[in-house]
Design a protein around this motif. Structure first.
Motif, PDB file in Angstrom:
ATOM      1  N   GLN A 177      91.932  88.949 132.392  1.00  0.00           N
ATOM      2  CA  GLN A 177      90.525  89.055 132.065  1.00  0.00           C
ATOM      3  C   GLN A 177      90.172  90.479 131.666  1.00  0.00           C
ATOM      4  O   GLN A 177      89.226  90.718 130.929  1.00  0.00           O
ATOM      5  CB  GLN A 177      89.676  88.645 133.281  1.00  0.00           C
ATOM      6  N   LYS A 178      90.926  91.468 132.161  1.00  0.00           N
ATOM      7  CA  LYS A 178      90.584  92.872 131.921  1.00  0.00           C
ATOM      8  C   LYS A 178      91.244  93.427 130.667  1.00  0.00           C
ATOM      9  O   LYS A 178      90.812  94.429 130.127  1.00  0.00           O
ATOM     10  CB  LYS A 178      91.002  93.715 133.136  1.00  0.00           C
ATOM     11  N   CYS A 179      92.362  92.787 130.222  1.00  0.00           N
ATOM     12  CA  CYS A 179      93.111  93.415 129.151  1.00  0.00           C
ATOM     13  C   CYS A 179      93.027  92.676 127.833  1.00  0.00           C
ATOM     14  O   CYS A 179      93.442  93.196 126.820  1.00  0.00           O
ATOM     15  CB  CYS A 179      94.583  93.560 129.549  1.00  0.00           C
ATOM     16  N   ASN A 180      92.513  91.421 127.824  1.00  0.00           N
ATOM     17  CA  ASN A 180      92.414  90.709 126.562  1.00  0.00           C
ATOM     18  C   ASN A 180      91.403  91.369 125.646  1.00  0.00           C
ATOM     19  O   ASN A 180      90.425  91.949 126.085  1.00  0.00           O
ATOM     20  CB  ASN A 180      92.014  89.251 126.798  1.00  0.00           C
ATOM     21  N   LYS A 181      91.654  91.245 124.359  1.00  0.00           N
ATOM     22  CA  LYS A 181      90.822  91.931 123.385  1.00  0.00           C
ATOM     23  C   LYS A 181      89.543  91.161 123.060  1.00  0.00           C
ATOM     24  O   LYS A 181      88.546  91.758 122.701  1.00  0.00           O
ATOM     25  CB  LYS A 181      91.615  92.167 122.101  1.00  0.00           C
ATOM     26  N   GLU A 182      89.589  89.839 123.165  1.00  0.00           N
ATOM     27  CA  GLU A 182      88.477  89.048 122.650  1.00  0.00           C
ATOM     28  C   GLU A 182      88.145  87.901 123.592  1.00  0.00           C
ATOM     29  O   GLU A 182      88.992  87.078 123.920  1.00  0.00           O
ATOM     30  CB  GLU A 182      88.865  88.505 121.265  1.00  0.00           C
ATOM     31  N   ASN A 183      86.895  87.849 124.032  1.00  0.00           N
ATOM     32  CA  ASN A 183      86.415  86.747 124.861  1.00  0.00           C
ATOM     33  C   ASN A 183      85.938  85.621 123.959  1.00  0.00           C
ATOM     34  O   ASN A 183      85.109  85.843 123.070  1.00  0.00           O
ATOM     35  CB  ASN A 183      85.261  87.202 125.753  1.00  0.00           C
ATOM     36  N   ASN A 203      98.657  83.962 124.594  1.00  0.00           N
ATOM     37  CA  ASN A 203      98.283  84.962 123.590  1.00  0.00           C
ATOM     38  C   ASN A 203      97.426  86.026 124.247  1.00  0.00           C
ATOM     39  O   ASN A 203      96.317  85.754 124.703  1.00  0.00           O
ATOM     40  CB  ASN A 203      97.520  84.285 122.448  1.00  0.00           C
ATOM     41  N   ALA A 204      97.941  87.250 124.317  1.00  0.00           N
ATOM     42  CA  ALA A 204      97.261  88.329 125.029  1.00  0.00           C
ATOM     43  C   ALA A 204      96.028  88.843 124.296  1.00  0.00           C
ATOM     44  O   ALA A 204      95.319  89.695 124.828  1.00  0.00           O
ATOM     45  CB  ALA A 204      98.233  89.491 125.257  1.00  0.00           C
ATOM     46  N   ASN A 205      95.764  88.351 123.098  1.00  0.00           N
ATOM     47  CA  ASN A 205      94.611  88.832 122.347  1.00  0.00           C
ATOM     48  C   ASN A 205      93.333  88.079 122.672  1.00  0.00           C
ATOM     49  O   ASN A 205      92.256  88.478 122.247  1.00  0.00           O
ATOM     50  CB  ASN A 205      94.883  88.723 120.837  1.00  0.00           C
ATOM     51  N   TYR A 206      93.436  86.955 123.379  1.00  0.00           N
ATOM     52  CA  TYR A 206      92.268  86.123 123.633  1.00  0.00           C
ATOM     53  C   TYR A 206      92.110  85.837 125.121  1.00  0.00           C
ATOM     54  O   TYR A 206      93.093  85.698 125.844  1.00  0.00           O
ATOM     55  CB  TYR A 206      92.379  84.785 122.886  1.00  0.00           C
ATOM     56  N   ASN A 207      90.867  85.716 125.525  1.00  0.00           N
ATOM     57  CA  ASN A 207      90.543  85.337 126.884  1.00  0.00           C
ATOM     58  C   ASN A 207      89.543  84.185 126.817  1.00  0.00           C
ATOM     59  O   ASN A 207      88.395  84.370 126.414  1.00  0.00           O
ATOM     60  CB  ASN A 207      89.933  86.523 127.642  1.00  0.00           C
ATOM     61  N   VAL A 208      89.984  82.996 127.166  1.00  0.00           N
ATOM     62  CA  VAL A 208      89.112  81.821 127.113  1.00  0.00           C
ATOM     63  C   VAL A 208      88.172  81.856 128.311  1.00  0.00           C
ATOM     64  O   VAL A 208      88.593  81.703 129.452  1.00  0.00           O
ATOM     65  CB  VAL A 208      89.943  80.521 127.103  1.00  0.00           C
ATOM     66  N   ARG A 209      86.879  82.046 128.039  1.00  0.00           N
ATOM     67  CA  ARG A 209      85.890  82.181 129.100  1.00  0.00           C
ATOM     68  C   ARG A 209      85.167  80.890 129.424  1.00  0.00           C
ATOM     69  O   ARG A 209      84.340  80.851 130.330  1.00  0.00           O
ATOM     70  CB  ARG A 209      84.864  83.258 128.736  1.00  0.00           C
ATOM     71  N   GLY A 210      85.441  79.834 128.684  1.00  0.00           N
ATOM     72  CA  GLY A 210      84.803  78.568 129.009  1.00  0.00           C
ATOM     73  C   GLY A 210      84.876  77.574 127.867  1.00  0.00           C
ATOM     74  O   GLY A 210      85.202  77.909 126.730  1.00  0.00           O
ATOM     75  N   SER A 233      73.316  75.939 127.213  1.00  0.00           N
ATOM     76  CA  SER A 233      73.548  77.222 127.891  1.00  0.00           C
ATOM     77  C   SER A 233      74.414  78.186 127.084  1.00  0.00           C
ATOM     78  O   SER A 233      74.828  79.220 127.600  1.00  0.00           O
ATOM     79  CB  SER A 233      74.199  76.969 129.256  1.00  0.00           C
ATOM     80  N   ILE A 234      74.692  77.860 125.811  1.00  0.00           N
ATOM     81  CA  ILE A 234      75.602  78.698 125.012  1.00  0.00           C
ATOM     82  C   ILE A 234      75.094  80.132 124.933  1.00  0.00           C
ATOM     83  O   ILE A 234      75.847  81.092 125.150  1.00  0.00           O
ATOM     84  CB  ILE A 234      75.769  78.127 123.590  1.00  0.00           C
ATOM     85  N   LYS A 235      73.810  80.303 124.620  1.00  0.00           N
ATOM     86  CA  LYS A 235      73.271  81.650 124.440  1.00  0.00           C
ATOM     87  C   LYS A 235      73.438  82.489 125.698  1.00  0.00           C
ATOM     88  O   LYS A 235      73.857  83.650 125.646  1.00  0.00           O
ATOM     89  CB  LYS A 235      71.800  81.583 124.039  1.00  0.00           C
ATOM     90  N   ALA A 236      73.132  81.890 126.865  1.00  0.00           N
ATOM     91  CA  ALA A 236      73.251  82.614 128.127  1.00  0.00           C
ATOM     92  C   ALA A 236      74.706  82.982 128.415  1.00  0.00           C
ATOM     93  O   ALA A 236      75.006  84.088 128.875  1.00  0.00           O
ATOM     94  CB  ALA A 236      72.685  81.767 129.257  1.00  0.00           C
ATOM     95  N   VAL A 237      75.635  82.063 128.125  1.00  0.00           N
ATOM     96  CA  VAL A 237      77.060  82.324 128.361  1.00  0.00           C
ATOM     97  C   VAL A 237      77.559  83.426 127.431  1.00  0.00           C
ATOM     98  O   VAL A 237      78.323  84.312 127.843  1.00  0.00           O
ATOM     99  CB  VAL A 237      77.892  81.033 128.164  1.00  0.00           C
ATOM    100  N   VAL A 238      77.133  83.385 126.173  1.00  0.00           N
ATOM    101  CA  VAL A 238      77.533  84.413 125.202  1.00  0.00           C
ATOM    102  C   VAL A 238      77.100  85.797 125.677  1.00  0.00           C
ATOM    103  O   VAL A 238      77.869  86.759 125.627  1.00  0.00           O
ATOM    104  CB  VAL A 238      76.932  84.106 123.814  1.00  0.00           C
ATOM    105  N   GLU A 239      75.862  85.895 126.167  1.00  0.00           N
ATOM    106  CA  GLU A 239      75.353  87.197 126.618  1.00  0.00           C
ATOM    107  C   GLU A 239      76.014  87.642 127.919  1.00  0.00           C
ATOM    108  O   GLU A 239      76.416  88.798 128.058  1.00  0.00           O
ATOM    109  CB  GLU A 239      73.835  87.101 126.800  1.00  0.00           C
ATOM    110  N   LYS A 240      76.149  86.727 128.863  1.00  0.00           N
ATOM    111  CA  LYS A 240      76.703  87.073 130.165  1.00  0.00           C
ATOM    112  C   LYS A 240      78.182  87.427 130.099  1.00  0.00           C
ATOM    113  O   LYS A 240      78.636  88.403 130.722  1.00  0.00           O
ATOM    114  CB  LYS A 240      76.499  85.912 131.148  1.00  0.00           C
ATOM    115  N   SER A 241      78.939  86.651 129.350  1.00  0.00           N
ATOM    116  CA  SER A 241      80.401  86.841 129.297  1.00  0.00           C
ATOM    117  C   SER A 241      80.849  87.686 128.116  1.00  0.00           C
ATOM    118  O   SER A 241      82.047  87.826 127.886  1.00  0.00           O
ATOM    119  CB  SER A 241      81.099  85.477 129.239  1.00  0.00           C
ATOM    120  N   LYS A 242      79.892  88.223 127.364  1.00  0.00           N
ATOM    121  CA  LYS A 242      80.195  89.076 126.204  1.00  0.00           C
ATOM    122  C   LYS A 242      81.152  88.364 125.245  1.00  0.00           C
ATOM    123  O   LYS A 242      82.196  88.897 124.853  1.00  0.00           O
ATOM    124  CB  LYS A 242      80.770  90.414 126.661  1.00  0.00           C
TER     125      LYS A 242
END
Length: 677
Positions: A177-183, A203-210, A233-242
Motif C-alpha cells: 500500500q505504501k510503495c505502489n505508484k497508482e491507486n 504488478n508493483a505499479n498498481y494498488n487496487v483500493r476497491g 460512493s465513488i466520489k468519496a472513495v476517490v477523495e479518501k483513497s486518493k
C-alpha cells in the motif's frame, strides 16, 4: 523492483526507531538484509530451487518432530522405530512436491494459485502418508502423527511461500500500500473484475483500493480482501483513497452501458481505463496486458446491429475479391472482414509498400489462426495507372471490387489539387473502366459526406468519382458491372483524423487545437462502417448511392473536452484558469466546412437495413461528363495550376461546389451535445 524491496526493508527495520543509535542499528540491519536479498536474487534458478528444496526437506523433518512433541507433550528425541516416520515423510513428500511443480513457480510472485497448488500437494501427501503410516510402521507409534504432521507441513510450506512473496515482491501484503505508484478502483466486481484484480496483485505499479459495483448485495463485502463500494460512493472513495485511475472491468456489457459509466465518471479528475470486449480477450482469461485506454470509439460508438448474413456473404463467399487502397483505414478493415467471409482469394492493391507489407502480414496471421483458407495476393500499384490496373483485373478476374483508394486529407489535397484530382477522379475512372472491360460483377466506391455540396477539392473529386459511376451505370442500363457507391462521414481513429491528433496533443500537455467553436462532424467506428459498406454493396442494382446512418453530428470542441477529462486532466479556461490543458480556436482551414451533409437532395429512401439508406441524385450523361474529364486531364497533364480556371471547371461538373465554406445554401442543423451522451 529491487529498489522497492529495499524501501520496504528500511521501513520494516526502522518503524520503531526512537534514537540516533537505534536508527544507526536499523540502517545496519537494512544493509545486511539488502546483501542477502541481492545475493539470493542474483543466484541461478537451479541454485534457488536447491535452496527451496532444502528448506522444504527441513520443514518435513521438523514437522514430524513437532507432531511427536505435541503428541507426547514434551521435547521429543526420536528413537528406534520412530525414525521410520521421518524417513517415510521425506520419501513420500519430496517426489509429490516435485511432480506437483512446486519448484517450477517463481516464489516472489506466488499468489492464490500457487498456494492452492501447495494445498493440493500437501493433501495428496497427507493421504499417502497416513496410509503408509498405518500399513508400514509399527503399532507402537501413535497413528495421530499421520494426521497431525501433514497439517503442520501445510502450514510450514504455505508460510514459506507467503514469506518469500512478502520479502521479495512489494505488491504482496499491506506493505505494498505504501510503495505502489497508482491507486486504482475497479468498476465491476464480477469475474472479469476479480481476474484483473488478481493479475494486478503481481504488478508493483498498481494498488487496487476497491471494487465498485451496482449490485446492492455486494456492498461493503470483501472479495479477496478488497472492499466492494456502491456506485453512489465513488466520489468519496476517490477523495479518501486518493484514487488516480478507475478501470472499467465489464467486458460483456453493451457499449451503451459503458457510455453511461463514462458519463458518471466525468468530473472526478481520474484517468479512466477499460478492458476490450469479451470476444477480444484471448481464451476468456483476463491479464494486465488486456487493460487499455478508453478510446473515443467507446464514447461515441454505437451498439452494432447484427449483420444480415445473406447480404454480408452475397458478394464475397467463395468469390475472388479485390480491394484498392487496401492499406488504408477503411480498406484494411474491409480486408479483415472479407477474409472472415471466406472468399476464394483476396487481391490487395495498395500504393504504399509499408502499408501493404503490414496488412499482408496481419491477414496471413489471421488466416493461419482461424483456418480461413483464403489466398492473398498483395499487389503494389497506382490506381491511376490505367494499363497496369487493366492487366491486374484481367489476370485475376475479381467478381467483387471495393474501391477505397483515395487521397482524403482536405488541407493536403487543397495544397495539391492536381494530384488529388488525378488519384481520386482518374484513379476511379481507371479502375471502373478496367472492371467493366473484364467482367467484374460488383464495383463499390467508398465515398464521403464531403462530396455533398463540396467546398474543397477533395470533396469535389469524390463527387466527380460518384458522377463517373452513375454515368457508367446509366450507359449499361442494368447489364454488365453493377456500379454503386457508399457515402458516409468520418470514421473514428483513422489516420489524420482529429482523434489521434487530440491524443498526441493531450500527451504533450496541450493545447488542443479546434478550428471553430461550432464545427461539427459525423462519426462512425471503422468496423461498423466496413460492415455496412459490404452489406450496402450487396443491395445494389446499378448506379445506387447509398448513405449510412451516422447518427447525429458531434461538436468537435465537446469531443476535445471529453477526451481531456477521460485522460484524467482538467480543462484550462476562463472558469478554471488553473486547469491543465487548454483548448485553442485556430480558425477554419482552407476548404473546411462548419458541418457536413450526407444528402444533396432531402429524399432518403429506406432499405431493408435500418442503418442503410438510398438517395436518387442527379447526374451527367457520360458523353457530357467525358468532355469535362478530358479538359481536366489536359490540365493535370500540363501540371500548371490556374486555381480560378480549375475551380471554374469543377463548378461546371459538380453542382453546388463553392470555395467558401459559408455559402448561401448553408442551413442550420442540430448537433449532438456530447456531454449528454
Amino acid at each position: 523492483m529491487n529498489q522497492n524491496i529495499l524501501d520496504i526493508s528500511f521501513k520494516f527495520f526502522s518503524r520503531n526507531v526512537n534514537s540516533f543509535a537505534e536508527a544507526k542499528a536499523a540502517k545496519k540491519n537494512v544493509l545486511i538484509f539488502q546483501g542477502l536479498v541481492f545475493m539470493f536474487l542474483g543466484m541461478s534458478r537451479f541454485a534457488k530451487q536447491c535452496i527451496v528444496f532444502a528448506i522444504d526437506s527441513f520443514y518435513i523433518l521438523f514437522t514430524v518432530w513437532l507432531a511427536f512433541a505435541l503428541r507426547y507433550e514434551n521435547v521429543h528425541m526420536p528413537k528406534n522405530e520412530e525414525w521410520y516416520a521421518y524417513i517415510l515423510a521425506v520419501l513420500i513428500a519430496l517426489p509429490i512436491f516435485i511432480i506437483s511443480g512446486l519448484y517450477r513457480s517463481i516464489f516472489r510472485y506466488s499468489g492464490f494459485a500457487a498456494l492452492n497448488s501447495v494445498a493440493i500437494a500437501c493433501l495428496q501427501y497427507g493421504v499417502l502418508y497416513f496410509i503408509a503410516f498405518i500399513i508400514l510402521l509399527p503399532v507402537g507409534i501413535p497413528r495421530s502423527i499421520g494426521i497431525l504432521q501433514p497439517l503442520l507441513l501445510l502450514i510450514g510450506i504455505g508460510s514459506s511461500r507467503a514469506m518469500a512473496r512478502f520479502w521479495f515482491h512489494p505488491a504482496g501484503l499491506s506493505v505494498s500500500q505504501k510503495c505502489n505508484k497508482e491507486n486504482i478502483l475497479i468498476y465491476g466486481a464480477g469475474s472479469a473484475g476479480i481476474q484483473v484484480a488478481n493479475a494486478l496483485q503481481h504488478n508493483a505499479n498498481y494498488n487496487v483500493r476497491g471494487f465498485v459495483d451496482d449490485d446492492e448485495k455486494l456492498y461493503k463485502k470483501c472479495i479477496n480482501g478488497i472492499t466492494v463500494y456502491s456506485t453512489a460512493s465513488i466520489k468519496a472513495v476517490v477523495e479518501k483513497s486518493k484514487i488516480s485511475s478507475i478501470l472499467i472491468a465489464l467486458p460483456s456489457e453493451k457499449r451503451s452501458r459503458h457510455q453511461e459509466i463514462y458519463r458518471s465518471l466525468i468530473g472526478l479528475g481520474v484517468h479512466v481505463r477499460t478492458l476490450p470486449g469479451i470476444e477480444d480477450i484471448a481464451n476468456g482469461k483476463i491479464s494486465v496486458s488486456d487493460i487499455r485506454e478508453v478510446e473515443i470509439e467507446d464514447i461515441l460508438g454505437r451498439d452494432p446491429v447484427v449483420p444480415d448474413s445473406n447480404l454480408f456473404k452475397r458478394c464475397i463467399d467463395g468469390k475472388a475479391v479485390l480491394v484498392t487502397g487496401a492499406g488504408g483505414s477503411i480498406g484494411s478493415e474491409l480486408c479483415r472482414q472479407i477474409i472472415s467471409l471466406r472468399p476464394q482469394q483476396l487481391i490487395l492493391v495498395e500504393q504504399s509498400e509499408y502499408n501493404l507489407y503490414a496488412l499482408n502480414n496481419e491477414l496471413e496471421e489471421r488466416i493461419k489462426n482461424h483456418g480461413y483458407g483464403v489466398r492473398l495476393l498483395p499487389i503494389l500499384a497506382d490506381v491511376a495507372d490505367r494499363e497496369y490496373m487493366h492487366k491486374i483485373i484481367k489476370q485475376y478476374r475479381p467478381e467483387t471490387l471495393y474501391h477505397a483508394a483515395a487521397y482524403k486529407h482536405v488541407p493536403l489535397v487543397e495544397c495539391n489539387p492536381l494530384e488529388g484530382l488525378r488519384n481520386n477522379v482518374f484513379g476511379t475512372l481507371s479502375v471502373a473502366e478496367a472492371s467493366r472491360s473484364n467482367g467484374v460483377k460488383h464495383f463499390i466506391l467508398i465515398s464521403t459526406d464531403k462530396a455533398v455540396r463540396p467546398t474543397n477539392i477533395m470533396g469535389a473529386s469524390k463527387r466527380i468519382a460518384e458522377l463517373i459511376l452513375q454515368a457508367m451505370a446509366d450507359e449499361q442500363n442494368g447489364s454488365g458491372t453493377c456500379f454503386s457507391m457508399v457515402r458516409f462521414g468520418n470514421v473514428l481513429g483513422s489516420s489524420g483524423s482529429v482523434v489521434p491528433l487530440f491524443k498526441h496533443q493531450i500527451k504533450n500537455g496541450g493545447p488542443i487545437t479546434v478550428t471553430h467553436q461550432d464545427i461539427t462532424r459525423y462519426f462512425m467506428t471503422i468496423p461498423e462502417a466496413a460492415q455496412l459498406v459490404i452489406q450496402a454493396g450487396a443491395m445494389a442494382i446499378g448506379g445506387d448511392v447509398f448513405l449510412l446512418d451516422m447518427g447525429e453530428p458531434v461538436r468537435i470542441i465537446d469531443l476535445a473536452k471529453r477526451m481531456i477529462e477521460l485522460s484524467g486532466f482538467t480543462i484550462r479556461d476562463n472558469d478554471n484558469p488553473d486547469g491543465e490543458i487548454e483548448i485553442k480556436i485556430a480558425g477554419l482551414r482552407p476548404g473546411e466546412k462548419l458541418y457536413e451533409e450526407l444528402l444533396i437532395a432531402d429524399n432518403p429512401i429506406k432499405t431493408t437495413h435500418q442503418r442503410i439508406f438510398k438517395a436518387h441524385e442527379n447526374y451527367i450523361k457520360f458523353y457530357q461528363l467525358r468532355q469535362y474529364l478530358d479538359a481536366l486531364e489536359i490540365m493535370i497533364a500540363d501540371g500548371k495550376v490556374d486555381v480560378d480556371e480549375l475551380r471554374e471547371l469543377i463548378k461546371n461538373i459538380v453542382n453546388g461546389y463553392h470555395v467558401n465554406g459559408f455559402s448561401s445554401e448553408t442551413k442550420k442543423i442540430s448537433f449532438i451535445d456530447i456531454n449528454k451522451l
